[in-house]
Design an enzyme around this catalytic site. Structure first.
Site, PDB file in Angstrom:
ATOM      1  N   ARG A  54     -95.004  14.373  61.546  1.00 58.54           N
ATOM      2  CA  ARG A  54     -96.024  15.228  62.136  1.00 58.54           C
ATOM      3  C   ARG A  54     -96.061  15.185  63.659  1.00 58.54           C
ATOM      4  O   ARG A  54     -96.104  16.227  64.316  1.00 58.54           O
ATOM      5  CB  ARG A  54     -97.428  14.824  61.635  1.00 58.54           C
ATOM      6  CG  ARG A  54     -97.860  15.481  60.377  1.00 58.54           C
ATOM      7  CD  ARG A  54     -98.785  14.548  59.637  1.00 58.54           C
ATOM      8  NE  ARG A  54     -98.011  13.381  59.253  1.00 58.54           N
ATOM      9  CZ  ARG A  54     -97.324  13.308  58.134  1.00 58.54           C
ATOM     10  NH1 ARG A  54     -97.355  14.281  57.271  1.00 58.54           N
ATOM     11  NH2 ARG A  54     -96.597  12.241  57.846  1.00 58.54           N
ATOM     12  N   THR A  55     -96.054  13.986  64.214  1.00 57.88           N
ATOM     13  CA  THR A  55     -96.255  13.906  65.666  1.00 57.88           C
ATOM     14  C   THR A  55     -95.119  14.616  66.389  1.00 57.88           C
ATOM     15  O   THR A  55     -95.339  15.462  67.250  1.00 57.88           O
ATOM     16  CB  THR A  55     -96.367  12.428  66.109  1.00 57.88           C
ATOM     17  OG1 THR A  55     -97.379  11.821  65.329  1.00 57.88           O
ATOM     18  CG2 THR A  55     -96.729  12.318  67.575  1.00 57.88           C
ATOM     19  N   LYS A  83     -76.763   0.787  73.149  1.00 58.75           N
ATOM     20  CA  LYS A  83     -75.809   0.088  74.025  1.00 58.75           C
ATOM     21  C   LYS A  83     -76.551  -0.879  74.937  1.00 58.75           C
ATOM     22  O   LYS A  83     -75.984  -1.441  75.854  1.00 58.75           O
ATOM     23  CB  LYS A  83     -75.051   1.102  74.895  1.00 58.75           C
ATOM     24  CG  LYS A  83     -74.257   2.128  74.140  1.00 58.75           C
ATOM     25  CD  LYS A  83     -73.494   2.983  75.164  1.00 58.75           C
ATOM     26  CE  LYS A  83     -73.085   4.296  74.578  1.00 58.75           C
ATOM     27  NZ  LYS A  83     -72.708   5.267  75.625  1.00 58.75           N
ATOM     28  N   ARG A 105     -92.344   7.735  71.428  1.00 55.51           N
ATOM     29  CA  ARG A 105     -92.840   6.833  70.377  1.00 55.51           C
ATOM     30  C   ARG A 105     -91.946   5.606  70.366  1.00 55.51           C
ATOM     31  O   ARG A 105     -90.723   5.709  70.416  1.00 55.51           O
ATOM     32  CB  ARG A 105     -92.807   7.518  69.010  1.00 55.51           C
ATOM     33  CG  ARG A 105     -93.130   6.546  67.895  1.00 55.51           C
ATOM     34  CD  ARG A 105     -93.390   7.227  66.581  1.00 55.51           C
ATOM     35  NE  ARG A 105     -94.704   7.848  66.579  1.00 55.51           N
ATOM     36  CZ  ARG A 105     -95.269   8.356  65.479  1.00 55.51           C
ATOM     37  NH1 ARG A 105     -94.622   8.333  64.332  1.00 55.51           N
ATOM     38  NH2 ARG A 105     -96.464   8.907  65.541  1.00 55.51           N
ATOM     39  N   HIS A 133    -102.547   5.475  69.809  1.00 59.55           N
ATOM     40  CA  HIS A 133    -101.933   6.755  69.440  1.00 59.55           C
ATOM     41  C   HIS A 133    -102.902   7.846  69.918  1.00 59.55           C
ATOM     42  O   HIS A 133    -103.575   8.497  69.127  1.00 59.55           O
ATOM     43  CB  HIS A 133    -101.746   6.794  67.925  1.00 59.55           C
ATOM     44  CG  HIS A 133    -100.845   7.882  67.426  1.00 59.55           C
ATOM     45  ND1 HIS A 133    -100.443   8.952  68.201  1.00 59.55           N
ATOM     46  CD2 HIS A 133    -100.269   8.054  66.212  1.00 59.55           C
ATOM     47  CE1 HIS A 133     -99.658   9.737  67.471  1.00 59.55           C
ATOM     48  NE2 HIS A 133     -99.528   9.216  66.265  1.00 59.55           N
TER      49      HIS A 133
HETATM   50  C1  NCD Z   1     -99.577   7.673  62.120  1.00 62.55           C
HETATM   51  C2  NCD Z   1     -98.738   6.802  63.021  1.00 62.55           C
HETATM   52  O1  NCD Z   1     -97.558   7.052  63.222  1.00 62.55           O
HETATM   53  O2  NCD Z   1     -99.322   5.860  63.554  1.00 62.55           O
HETATM   54  N1  NCD Z   1     -98.946   8.859  61.765  1.00 62.55           N
HETATM   55  C3  NCD Z   1     -99.119   9.954  62.561  1.00 62.55           C
HETATM   56  O3  NCD Z   1     -98.751   9.952  63.709  1.00 62.55           O
HETATM   57  N2  NCD Z   1     -99.761  10.987  62.039  1.00 62.55           N
HETATM   58  C4  NCD Z   1    -100.145   6.967  60.972  1.00 62.55           C
HETATM   59  C5  NCD Z   1     -99.256   6.162  60.076  1.00 62.55           C
HETATM   60  O4  NCD Z   1     -98.049   6.105  60.243  1.00 62.55           O
HETATM   61  O5  NCD Z   1     -99.809   5.568  59.162  1.00 62.55           O
END
Ligand code: NCD
Length: 449
Positions: A54-55, A83, A105, A133
């Protein structure tokens, strides 16, 4: 060129800025295809060192809908990271000429903070380990704002793994700032971490109070429910208080999370039975009108039978990730003006010029990146000196304080330590460490041999 702003923590945005982002997102959502004139010629780079559906996809969709382009490194193992390239070098390269905004991320806490120190273009934290997040939180708050019409004063229940869920950490800070009431019903053993609780207390005036969760039913049966309320003590009299604590009468939103098994360590309590939400649990009296939220992905903690229930909004919640991320990108790229007071820069961050890293959190970026990391701390209090790691926010244990101008070190609680200017402070974990770093004991305070 717009002023360089990053979105590392949810605290980087003022509340008026967050509300203004909601207004833009709502406008974008009316017709997401009508905004391709906002960011033509601009490029976002997705640097994803951890899995995502999703993100990443909602960010990329948002950038494409704004008329921009996207570069994707979704599997960092296929990049020079494998590397041994440092994160600092990677963002300098990508930010050099390849892109106009970086969406990052990473598995290490504080990675986005480090990236922001080196990147010449805005960095968006799309999740840093178990830490924060912020864009998921903006999406979650936007959902509450649309569904409930306001955020202040509403009651939000947080369930599941509150310890390692980064979505929860950013969410509680924001809920507290907005003046929402938070009820924690964690999976036993997975309560909010100490550093999050500490920050809620110290910075947002939240006091934990025992909660009587009997009207929450099965969900709260096996855990100690806790109320985190920014309400002033006199306002608490508005709640019914029984022998079991403040009663939870009516819930506006129930936010469920999955167990973050990928972050568990050997010291975590083994889970035999994880909390579950189904029609039976949602029958509880206080949940009659509660919307059910989840950042997704879900595992078994929300049963599929709940999907058709009108209170379940988790798929709608994910869809709304696109307009809110359009607003975030357009803002950071200087293509929309929020016309409100920005959050003043947090002057409590200090970089340590000398001395070893005082952070002991093994998953902090200051421990996992070996190059280009200079210890960073944020002062929680000056008298006595208490500090959090500027990357991962964990509290730092530093019983001795060095001064870079005098070359002396002092006991943390001493009068001399109090007088050291914040930018001259060096946090030290022991006398031996102080001596090794070249500090000498202050006169009259000889180091023990
Ligand atoms: C979350 C995350 O990556 O922290 N997912 C997201 O970004 N919607 C929640 C999760 O992974 O549980």
């Amino acid at each position: 060129m717009p002023e360089l702003r990053h979105l590392v923590s949810i605290d980087d945005l003022s509340l008026p800025e967050i509300r203004a982002l909601f207004e833009h997102a709502r406008q974008f959502a009316e017709d997401p295809r009508a905004w391709s004139h906002l960011c033509p010629g601009l490029i976002s780079a997705s640097l994803f060192y951890e899995p995502s559906t999703r993100t990443r996809l909602s960010f990329e969709s948002a950038m494409l809908r704004l008329g921009g382009g996207v570069l994707t490194a979704a599997d960092m193992k296929s990049t020079s990271a494998s590397k041994g390239e440092s994160l600092a070098d990677t963002v300098r390269v990508v930010g050099g000429a390849y892109a106009d905004v970086i969406v990052l991320r990473h598995a290490s806490e504080g990675a986005a903070r480090l990236a922001a120190q080196y990147s010449p273009i805005p960095v968006v934290n799309a999740g840093d380990g178990a830490h924060e997040h912020p864009t998921q939180t903006l999406c979650d708050l936007y959902n509450l704002w649309l569904e409930r019409g306001r955020i202040d004063g509403i009651h939000v229940v947080l369930a599941g793994d509150l310890r390692y869920s980064r979505t929860i950490h950013s969410f509680v800070y924001a809920l507290a700032r907005f003046g929402a009431n938070i009820v924690c019903t964690p999976q036993p053993g997975f309560e909010l971490p100490g550093y999050v609780m500490q920050r809620l207390r110290e910075e947002f005036g939240v006091e934990p109070v025992r909660a009587d969760a009997s009207r929450l039913g099965e969900l709260a049966e096996s855990c100690d429910a806790m109320y985190l309320t920014p309400q002033k003590p006199h306002q608490l009299s508005l709640f019914t208080e029984g022998s079991k604590g403040l009663a939870i009468e009516r819930v506006d939103a129930l936010y469920m999370t999955r167990p973050q098994t990928e972050r568990f360590t050997d010291s975590d309590k083994p889970i035999t039975k994880y909390q579950q939400l189904g029609l039976r649990q949602m029958n509880a009296a206080s949940l009659k009108d509660a919307v059910v939220m989840h950042p997704l992905p879900r595992r078994d903690e929300i049963q599929p039978e709940l999907d058709a229930d009108p209170r379940s909004i988790y798929f709608k919640q994910a869809a709304r990730g696109v307009p809110i991320r359009m607003a975030i990108l357009a803002f950071l790229l200087g293509r929309i003006d929020l016309k409100v007071e920005p959050k003043p820069a947090d002057g409590r961050f200090q970089s340590m010029a000398v001395g070893p890293n005082p952070c002991q959190n093994p998953t902090c970026i200051s421990r996992t990146e070996t190059r280009h990391v200079r210890p960073l701390f944020r002062l929680a209090s000056r008298f006595p000196i208490r500090a959090y790691c500027g990357f991962c926010s964990h509290e730092l244990a530093a019983p001795f304080i060095g001064c870079t101008t005098t070359g002396h070190f002092h006991e943390r609680d001493s009068t001399a330590a109090r007088k050291i200017r914040p930018d001259h402070i060096v946090l030290l974990r022991s006398e031996a460490e102080a001596l090794e770093a070249g500090f000498v004991p202050a006169a009259g305070a000889a180091a023990t041999p």
